[in-house]
Every structure is written in structure tokens, then in C-alpha cells.
Design a protein around this motif. Structure first.
Motif, PDB file in Angstrom:
ATOM      1  N   ARG A 193       1.894   5.881   3.760  1.00 27.62           N
ATOM      2  CA  ARG A 193       2.014   4.547   3.158  1.00 27.62           C
ATOM      3  C   ARG A 193       1.751   4.625   1.658  1.00 27.62           C
ATOM      4  O   ARG A 193       0.822   5.317   1.221  1.00 27.62           O
ATOM      5  CB  ARG A 193       1.024   3.587   3.810  1.00 27.62           C
ATOM      6  N   ALA A 194       2.570   3.911   0.871  1.00 27.29           N
ATOM      7  CA  ALA A 194       2.330   3.816  -0.567  1.00 27.29           C
ATOM      8  C   ALA A 194       1.120   2.934  -0.814  1.00 27.29           C
ATOM      9  O   ALA A 194       1.086   1.778  -0.375  1.00 27.29           O
ATOM     10  CB  ALA A 194       3.553   3.243  -1.275  1.00 27.29           C
ATOM     11  N   THR A 195       0.138   3.469  -1.519  1.00 23.06           N
ATOM     12  CA  THR A 195      -1.110   2.739  -1.742  1.00 23.06           C
ATOM     13  C   THR A 195      -1.330   2.387  -3.207  1.00 23.06           C
ATOM     14  O   THR A 195      -2.270   1.652  -3.529  1.00 23.06           O
ATOM     15  CB  THR A 195      -2.305   3.564  -1.262  1.00 23.06           C
ATOM     16  N   GLY A 196      -0.491   2.903  -4.089  1.00 22.39           N
ATOM     17  CA  GLY A 196      -0.655   2.609  -5.503  1.00 22.39           C
ATOM     18  C   GLY A 196       0.106   3.606  -6.345  1.00 22.39           C
ATOM     19  O   GLY A 196       0.993   4.321  -5.850  1.00 22.39           O
ATOM     20  N   VAL A 197      -0.253   3.665  -7.615  1.00 25.42           N
ATOM     21  CA  VAL A 197       0.422   4.574  -8.538  1.00 25.42           C
ATOM     22  C   VAL A 197      -0.610   5.154  -9.493  1.00 25.42           C
ATOM     23  O   VAL A 197      -1.703   4.613  -9.695  1.00 25.42           O
ATOM     24  CB  VAL A 197       1.532   3.870  -9.344  1.00 25.42           C
ATOM     25  N   ARG A 198      -0.191   6.278 -10.118  1.00 24.19           N
ATOM     26  CA  ARG A 198      -0.975   6.885 -11.193  1.00 24.19           C
ATOM     27  C   ARG A 198      -0.114   6.927 -12.437  1.00 24.19           C
ATOM     28  O   ARG A 198       1.081   7.223 -12.350  1.00 24.19           O
ATOM     29  CB  ARG A 198      -1.395   8.301 -10.809  1.00 24.19           C
ATOM     30  N   THR A 199      -0.690   6.603 -13.566  1.00 30.71           N
ATOM     31  CA  THR A 199       0.050   6.663 -14.826  1.00 30.71           C
ATOM     32  C   THR A 199      -0.343   7.916 -15.603  1.00 30.71           C
ATOM     33  O   THR A 199      -1.381   8.531 -15.346  1.00 30.71           O
ATOM     34  CB  THR A 199      -0.223   5.415 -15.685  1.00 30.71           C
TER      35      THR A 199
END
Length: 534
Positions: A268-274
Motif C-alpha cells: 500500500r502507498a503510505t506517503g512520499v519522500r522528497t
């Protein structure tokens, strides 16, 4: 700068192109807390304006005329006129200037268009009327069909009811017929086929390719029905309206926030990193307005994807590279054929056979010696683009797709473009006050989604459309990663400023999140993905 004020949101949207902004607006309408992360310092992607030639001359940096945007049910439902978006039209919609000096012209006045085509062959005026009547019979459900998720059940059923089986079969044929064949079937003279073929070449398809006919038919008929309007004050007004609407609903946009990883846990996609290591948690969904290869291979990574999907991405095809030039002119373009002077958009440099030769050169990886030009007379369409009595002009032409271009290659092709314009409008070069050249590298630098200067998010060829876009699959925004959705023009229905990929991604995210049916939705989509990619 990247904000540190909030580290989570219901939805994180990657990219503030128009599709990302449409998706963010629709989720905000549903009451979601939405954060948009944009890699550059400005919103809009390929829907932006700026002064780049000389002071006082406004240029639309990428896209410019918007028949699909004006007619799109997606954008219409957003009521962007409440946020400063107003439309205007050139006196004529489109002119195709043939090498022999004749011009076929579309005007929103049906009689005027018919009169133009009648000069090419007796009866072609009536044939245009007939073609337009056929379009009007299907226009509303057609637009609904192409701007909704695949399969388009509601729009498809409406078309079937209106056309019955016999008519639906003939429409299905029109969706795959090459534009050369379509022009031959509809008209006797050169004018009508040239208009259709020139419109088809807004894509990367040749006049001989399956599916090119529907693009030519769609853009030409929309030109007759609604025109090819432009926003008063430039393309930027579309972006400004989307941003204002989103902010009114509490949505946030962080600029200079380049995402380098989608965070995935237990599928599951839980967020992102920049870039730089900041992380953002997505409580409900991640939506990506980036090209499909960038999402899957760069942001997610092959290790987290079905091997078959990764294999299919090796065959993903970009549309051609693009070279765009903006000019500030001290006076209107001095066309030899004055019938062209009132057209917002002008196609020139080739007849039908010339368009085929031009496309063949591109297919061979060659720079065409005689480029076909799409030209925008922006001050004709909207006088706000330049001082009175002058012209803010642009032209673009297709190139073979490549990531690397030598400066001398680009400069030589700009020279060819200006030769085509000078031949059609002697004295053109003497009017140039300033010039801005955006080759493929410059286009990609300004909007990282325009990979190699490809403006369509992937080829418009039939083998990469519907359930084959961006690769063979479901033709939907859903991805094999739960709660991760593709919201860019790499998704169905593809390129154009109509907002459909963003809207489709938002709809999918909302469907997945529903309290009662969301898990069932996820189960069905997951099972379908397992069948497709096993």
C-alpha cells in the motif's frame, strides 16, 4: 522552499500540472485534506504563460489553444470562470495553408466554413455540413466517454442507444480509420482532407496510421462546434484558476518539492519522500501527475511491481520530441493569402502527401527538410498578448524522439521553420523584434513531465490507448500498488488539456476509500491486476 509545517495529508498529489490540480480540487471538494508537491517553483506544468521574447509580449510557453479544455465536462464542472478564467476566440478557428497558396478555413459560422471548402470541390461545403451533423449526433456522449474511466459504461450506452448497432459499428470503424482514408471518404477536394490531417498531426501519428482519423475528426469538429478558444490573458489563467479554487478549499501546494520515492508498506502507498529526505504521510491516497515510466520505475521501483508490468514498460513509446519558437513581431504576419490572417491557428508547410513525407522522416529518425508547422497567432486570438498593431506569434514542429539534441541541430531547424514562414509571409523576418527558442531540453527543464520534449505523455497510437495505456492493463488510474493512482497524461485518455486523467485518478481514490464498498473495490481491482500481470 519545502514546507515543514505539515507532515501528513489525506492525499498527497505529486505534480502541480493541470491534471494534478484537477485531481486535488476534486478530492478537496470531497472534504479531503490535500497536499500537492511540485518539483519546480511554479504550478501549471505545460499550462503556463510568461514574457520571454521582449517586454510587452506575452507568450504561452507550452499549450495554447484549448478546444478540449473548453468542451471538457471535467473542467466545466469546476466552474473556473468564478476564479478569473474567461475565454476568447480568433475571428477564424483554423486555416490550413497549402503549398500552392490556397487555404481551407474553419470558422465557427458553419456557412463560412462550408463556403471555404466549396472552393476546393463542388459539394464539399455540403459534405462538411453532413460531417458536422454526424458529429453533433454523438458529440455529448463522445466527450463524456473519452473523459471518464475505462470502460466508459454510461457514455458507451448512450452512444449505443442513439446510434443503434449499425451506427455504433460505423463509429467504431471511424475510431480506427487512418485520416487519409477518412478525408477521401468525406470530401472530393483537397481542403477538407488537409484540415483533418493537419489536426491529426497535433499528435505523433502519420496520416496513414490507424486511429489518426479520430483525432483529426475530433479536433476539426470541435473547432466547428466550440472553436479553439484561448484564455483571456494567456494559458496561465487556467492554472491560476485551478490554484485559486484549490486554495479556497484548503488545499496546499509546496514548490521546489521534488518527490524521489513513493513509500510503500505491505503493498500500500503510505506517503512520499522528497529530495533531501523529507517524508510526507498520505492517510488515504497518493496520486501521481508524472509520466508512467517515472512513477513505476523511479518513484516506486521495479522490485515492488509485478515483473510483467516492468517488462511491458520497456515497450512504452513516447510521442515525438517538440521544438517551439516564440516571436515578438512589430506588425501582424504579412501572409500572402490574407484568408489566413484571421485564424488563431495556422497549419502550413505541407499538403496531404507532404504530411505523409514529413511523418515518414520522423519515423526514420530524421529531421524533416520541409517541416510542417503549427502556428499560433496569439494577438489575433487575444489582443492582450501584445501591443496594438503587433503580434505575439509561436510555432512548433515535431522532431524524432530523442533525449539529447545538439544546439546546432536545433538552431538549423529553427532556420528551416523561419524559411517556411518567410515563404508563406514574405517580410516576416523583418518584423522580428525578439525570439525565444525552446528545444526538447528546454521544454523538459521547464516541465519535467515533458520527457525529451514529448508533449503527449506517450504516443497516441492505437496500440497505446484505452486499456493499452500506458501499457496493457485495465486502462484505469489504479495501479498494482494499493491507494496509488496514475493521474498524468500517460493514463487514459491521454494528452490534451481536458483534466480527464486527473479526474479519473480522483474518482478512483474516492471509490477505494469508501467505508462500505472500498475494500470490495480494492479486491476487484487487485484481482484484475493479478490476472493481467501474472
Amino acid at each position: 522552499m519545502i514546507s515543514t509545517g505539515a507532515e501528513s495529508a489525506d492525499a498527497v498529489v505529486i505534480g502541480a500540472g493541470h491534471n494534478g490540480l484537477v485531481a486535488a480540487n476534486l478530492l478537496a471538494d470531497a472534504g479531503w485534506d490535500v497536499l500537492v508537491l511540485e518539483a519546480t517553483e511554479v504550478p501549471g506544468g505545460a499550462v503556463r504563460s510568461a514574457v520571454v521574447t521582449v517586454p510587452g509580449y506575452l507568450s504561452d510557453l507550452y499549450s495554447s489553444f484549448y478546444p478540449l479544455g473548453y468542451a471538457s465536462p471535467v473542467l466545466r464542472r469546476l466552474d473556473l470562470d468564478r476564479y478569473g478564467l474567461n475565454w476568447t476566440h480568433a475571428p477564424d478557428v483554423l486555416a490550413h495553408l497549402l503549398p500552392d497558396g490556397r487555404a481551407a478555413v474553419i470558422n465557427r459560422d458553419l456557412d463560412a466554413t462550408a463556403a471555404s471548402l466549396e472552393t476546393f470541390a463542388p459539394g464539399d461545403g455540403q459534405r462538411w455540413r453532413n460531417a458536422y451533423a454526424g458529429w453533433l449526433a454523438v458529440a455529448e456522449p463522445m466527450l463524456a466517454t473519452i473523459t471518464t474511466p475505462f470502460p466508459p459504461v454510461r457514455g458507451g450506452l448512450t452512444l449505443l442507444r442513439r446510434l443503434r448497432v449499425s451506427g455504433a459499428l460505423r463509429l467504431a470503424r471511424r475510431l480506427v480509420v487512418p485520416v487519409r482514408k477518412l478525408g477521401e471518404e468525406l470530401f472530393d477536394g483537397e481542403g477538407g482532407p488537409a484540415l483533418l490531417a493537419g489536426c491529426a498531426l497535433h499528435t505523433d501519428l502519420s496520416p496513414e496510421e490507424a486511429g489518426s482519423g479520430v483525432y483529426g475528426w475530433l479536433l476539426a469538429m470541435l473547432g466547428q462546434q466550440v472553436g479553439w478558444p484561448v484564455p483571456v490573458g494567456g494559458a496561465q489563467k487556467i492554472t491560476d484558476a485551478l490554484v485559486a479554487r484549490l486554495k479556497e478549499r484548503g488545499g496546499r501546494i509546496d514548490y521546489g518539492a521534488r518527490v524521489d520515492r513513493v513509500l510503500v508498506a505491505r503493498g500500500r502507498a503510505t506517503g512520499v519522500r522528497t529530495v533531501g529526505g523529507a517524508t510526507w504521510r498520505a492517510r488515504r491516497a497518493v496520486l501521481a501527475d508524472v509520466p508512467a515510466p517515472a512513477l513505476y520505475l523511479d518513484l516506486v521501483g521495479a522490485a515492488l511491481l509485478p515483473p510483467r508490468l516492468v517488462e511491458d514498460l520497456a515497450h512504452f513509446k513516447w510521442d515525438g520530441s517538440t521544438l517551439k519558437v516564440d516571436w515578438a513581431l512589430s506588425a501582424p504576419v504579412p501572409w500572402k493569402n490574407r484568408a489566413v490572417a484571421g485564424a488563431g491557428t495556422v497549419h502550413l508547410g505541407a499538403d496531404l502527401n507532404g504530411l505523409t513525407s514529413y511523418s515518414a522522416a520522423l519515423a526514420r529518425g530524421e529531421l524533416p527538410r520541409d517541416p510542417f508547422l503549427l502556428v499560433g497567432q496569439m494577438s489575433v486570438a487575444d489582443p492582450n498578448h501584445s501591443p496594438a498593431g503587433t503580434e505575439s506569434l509561436w510555432s512548433y514542429t515535431h522532431l524524432p524522439f530523442r533525449r539529447e539534441w545538439r544546439a546546432e541541430e536545433v538552431a538549423a531547424h529553427v532556420e528551416r521553420m523561419e524559411e517556411v514562414l518567410e515563404d508563406a509571409a514574405p517580410g516576416f523576418r523583418n518584423l522580428i523584434l525578439g525570439r525565444h527558442v525552446a528545444g526538447p531540453a528546454e521544454l523538459e527543464k521547464g516541465d519535467p513531465s515533458l520527457v525529451g520534449g514529448a508533449i503527449g505523455g506517450g504516443t497516441g497510437a492505437a496500440y497505446q490507448q484505452l486499456f493499452l495505456r500506458p501499457i496493457p492493463g485495465l486502462g484505469r488510474a489504479d495501479t498494482p500498488v494499493d491507494r496509488l493512482f496514475l493521474a498524468s497524461s500517460s493514463a487514459h485518455p491521454g494528452g490534451g488539456v481536458h483534466g480527464a486523467p486527473g479526474a479519473n485518478a480522483a474518482r478512483a481514490a474516492l471509490a477505494r476509500d469508501r467505508a462500505v464498498t472500498g475494500d470490495l473495490y480494492a479486491g476487484v481491482i487487485g484481482a484484475a491486476h493479478r490476472v493481467v500481470y501474472r
